[in-house]
Design an enzyme around this catalytic site. Structure first.
Site, PDB file in Angstrom:
ATOM      1  CD  GLU A   1      67.715  50.522  76.914  1.00  0.00           C
ATOM      2  OE1 GLU A   1      67.039  49.928  77.739  1.00  0.00           O
ATOM      3  OE2 GLU A   1      68.422  51.739  76.892  1.00  0.00           O
ATOM      4  CG  ASP A   2      63.500  49.928  77.244  1.00  0.00           C
ATOM      5  OD1 ASP A   2      64.668  50.435  76.728  1.00  0.00           O
ATOM      6  OD2 ASP A   2      62.787  50.610  77.990  1.00  0.00           O
TER       7      ASP A   2
ATOM      8  CG  ASP B   1      63.487  57.021  70.415  1.00  0.00           C
ATOM      9  OD1 ASP B   1      63.732  57.341  69.171  1.00  0.00           O
ATOM     10  OD2 ASP B   1      62.804  57.350  71.227  1.00  0.00           O
TER      11      ASP B   1
ATOM     12  CG  LEU C   1      71.573  51.301  73.902  1.00  0.00           C
ATOM     13  CD1 LEU C   1      70.904  50.616  72.787  1.00  0.00           C
ATOM     14  CD2 LEU C   1      72.225  50.423  74.880  1.00  0.00           C
TER      15      LEU C   1
ATOM     16  CG  PHE D   1      56.280  57.068  73.166  1.00  0.00           C
ATOM     17  CD1 PHE D   1      57.460  57.763  73.563  1.00  0.00           C
ATOM     18  CD2 PHE D   1      55.638  56.841  74.432  1.00  0.00           C
ATOM     19  CE1 PHE D   1      58.186  57.772  74.677  1.00  0.00           C
ATOM     20  CE2 PHE D   1      56.380  56.869  75.767  1.00  0.00           C
ATOM     21  CZ  PHE D   1      57.547  57.404  75.838  1.00  0.00           C
TER      22      PHE D   1
ATOM     23  NE  ARG E   1      58.456  51.495  84.348  1.00  0.00           N
ATOM     24  CZ  ARG E   1      59.687  52.233  83.573  1.00  0.00           C
ATOM     25  NH1 ARG E   1      59.928  51.446  82.630  1.00  0.00           N
ATOM     26  NH2 ARG E   1      59.880  53.484  83.889  1.00  0.00           N
TER      27      ARG E   1
HETATM   28  P1  IMP Z   1      67.389  56.704  73.508  1.00  0.00           P
HETATM   29  O1  IMP Z   1      68.757  57.308  74.197  1.00  0.00           O
HETATM   30  O2  IMP Z   1      66.652  57.850  72.771  1.00  0.00           O
HETATM   31  O3  IMP Z   1      67.773  55.443  72.454  1.00  0.00           O
HETATM   32  O4  IMP Z   1      66.305  56.209  74.464  1.00  0.00           O
HETATM   33  C1  IMP Z   1      66.580  55.068  75.043  1.00  0.00           C
HETATM   34  C2  IMP Z   1      65.547  55.158  76.124  1.00  0.00           C
HETATM   35  O5  IMP Z   1      64.444  55.879  76.135  1.00  0.00           O
HETATM   36  C3  IMP Z   1      64.968  53.556  76.560  1.00  0.00           C
HETATM   37  O6  IMP Z   1      65.903  53.242  77.322  1.00  0.00           O
HETATM   38  C4  IMP Z   1      63.532  53.966  77.006  1.00  0.00           C
HETATM   39  O7  IMP Z   1      63.600  53.895  78.371  1.00  0.00           O
HETATM   40  C5  IMP Z   1      63.195  55.465  76.439  1.00  0.00           C
HETATM   41  N1  IMP Z   1      62.434  55.464  75.475  1.00  0.00           N
HETATM   42  C6  IMP Z   1      62.699  55.801  74.172  1.00  0.00           C
HETATM   43  N2  IMP Z   1      61.590  55.597  73.285  1.00  0.00           N
HETATM   44  C7  IMP Z   1      60.650  55.028  73.925  1.00  0.00           C
HETATM   45  C8  IMP Z   1      59.234  54.678  73.871  1.00  0.00           C
HETATM   46  O8  IMP Z   1      58.546  54.838  72.720  1.00  0.00           O
HETATM   47  N3  IMP Z   1      58.461  54.317  74.632  1.00  0.00           N
HETATM   48  C9  IMP Z   1      58.817  54.231  75.864  1.00  0.00           C
HETATM   49  N4  IMP Z   1      60.185  54.661  76.622  1.00  0.00           N
HETATM   50  C10 IMP Z   1      61.249  54.842  75.400  1.00  0.00           C
HETATM   51 MG    MG Z   2      65.151  52.571  79.467  1.00  0.00          MG
END
Ligand code: IMP
Ligand code: MG
Length: 175
Positions: A96-97, A100, A105, A149, A162
């Site tokens: 995963e990138d 957050d 996940l 962000f 990207r």
């Molecule tokens: P989570 O479910 O909030 O943990 O979000 C994970 C997904 O949200 C990641 O796979 C990213 O694609 C996107 N995301 C969360 N934070 C960022 C950020 O700071 N920049 C760009 N994409 C983000």
């Molecule tokens: Mg993502």
């Protein structure tokens, strides 16, 4: 627009850290094959670079999970593109990138465990230092970062940025 971006992690720093992660992964998986599930679209660059540094056989698969509008998670992840292969008895590494809120996940790990893999681990390039609604620990983390962000190296803002080689941040006001 680009003038407002500050570099957080350079291409060189990312490359060096990926080499270190690959060494750790090689050690942990021994001779086992790894089913690497790259989470579209953000983790594409990371998965390509990481997989090429891993010595094990890597079977590259893709999933797409959506839960974001702009910079906000709606906390309801859903599968937009699913696996096309069985992971039963396999060692799965989710790539995963960024971690957050953790909703993506957490959801994904639960969904994949129902398919009876031998193991499911998570490798995230970035982890935001924030309070989460639940206790969630990734197995491999590239960098821990503050609550910016971030953009570049796969990460987007409404599909832009990207392809930037470095990871940058931009102060975007959250709602
Ligand atoms: P989570 O479910 O909030 O943990 O979000 C994970 C997904 O949200 C990641 O796979 C990213 O694609 C996107 N995301 C969360 N934070 C960022 C950020 O700071 N920049 C760009 N994409 C983000
Ligand atoms: Mg993502």
């Amino acid at each position: 627009m680009d003038d407002e971006l500050e570099i957080l992690l350079t291409e060189e720093q990312i490359k060096n850290r990926i080499n270190e992660l690959a060494i750790e992964i090689n050690k942990d998986y021994g001779n086992n094959d790894i089913v690497m599930i790259c989470i579209l679209k953000g983790a594409v660059y990371f998965a390509c670079d990481l997989s090429r540094k891993i010595k094990n056989n890597v079977i590259l698969e893709f999933m797409k999970i959506t839960s974001y509008n702009g910079t906000e998670s709606n906390k309801e992840p859903r599968i937009d593109y699913d696996l096309k292969t069985s992971i039963e008895g396999k060692d799965v590494l989710i790539v995963e990138d960024i971690l957050d809120t953790g909703y993506t996940l957490d959801f994904l790990k639960k969904v994949l465990k129902l398919k009876n893999p031998n193991s499911v681990k998570i490798c995230t390039l970035l982890e935001k230092n924030i309070e989460r609604d639940f206790d969630f620990k990734p197995d491999y983390v590239g960098f821990k970062i503050d609550d910016y962000f971030v953009l570049g190296y796969g990460l987007d803002y409404n599909e832009i940025y990207r392809n930037k080689p470095d990871i940058c941040y931009k102060k975007i006001k959250r709602l």
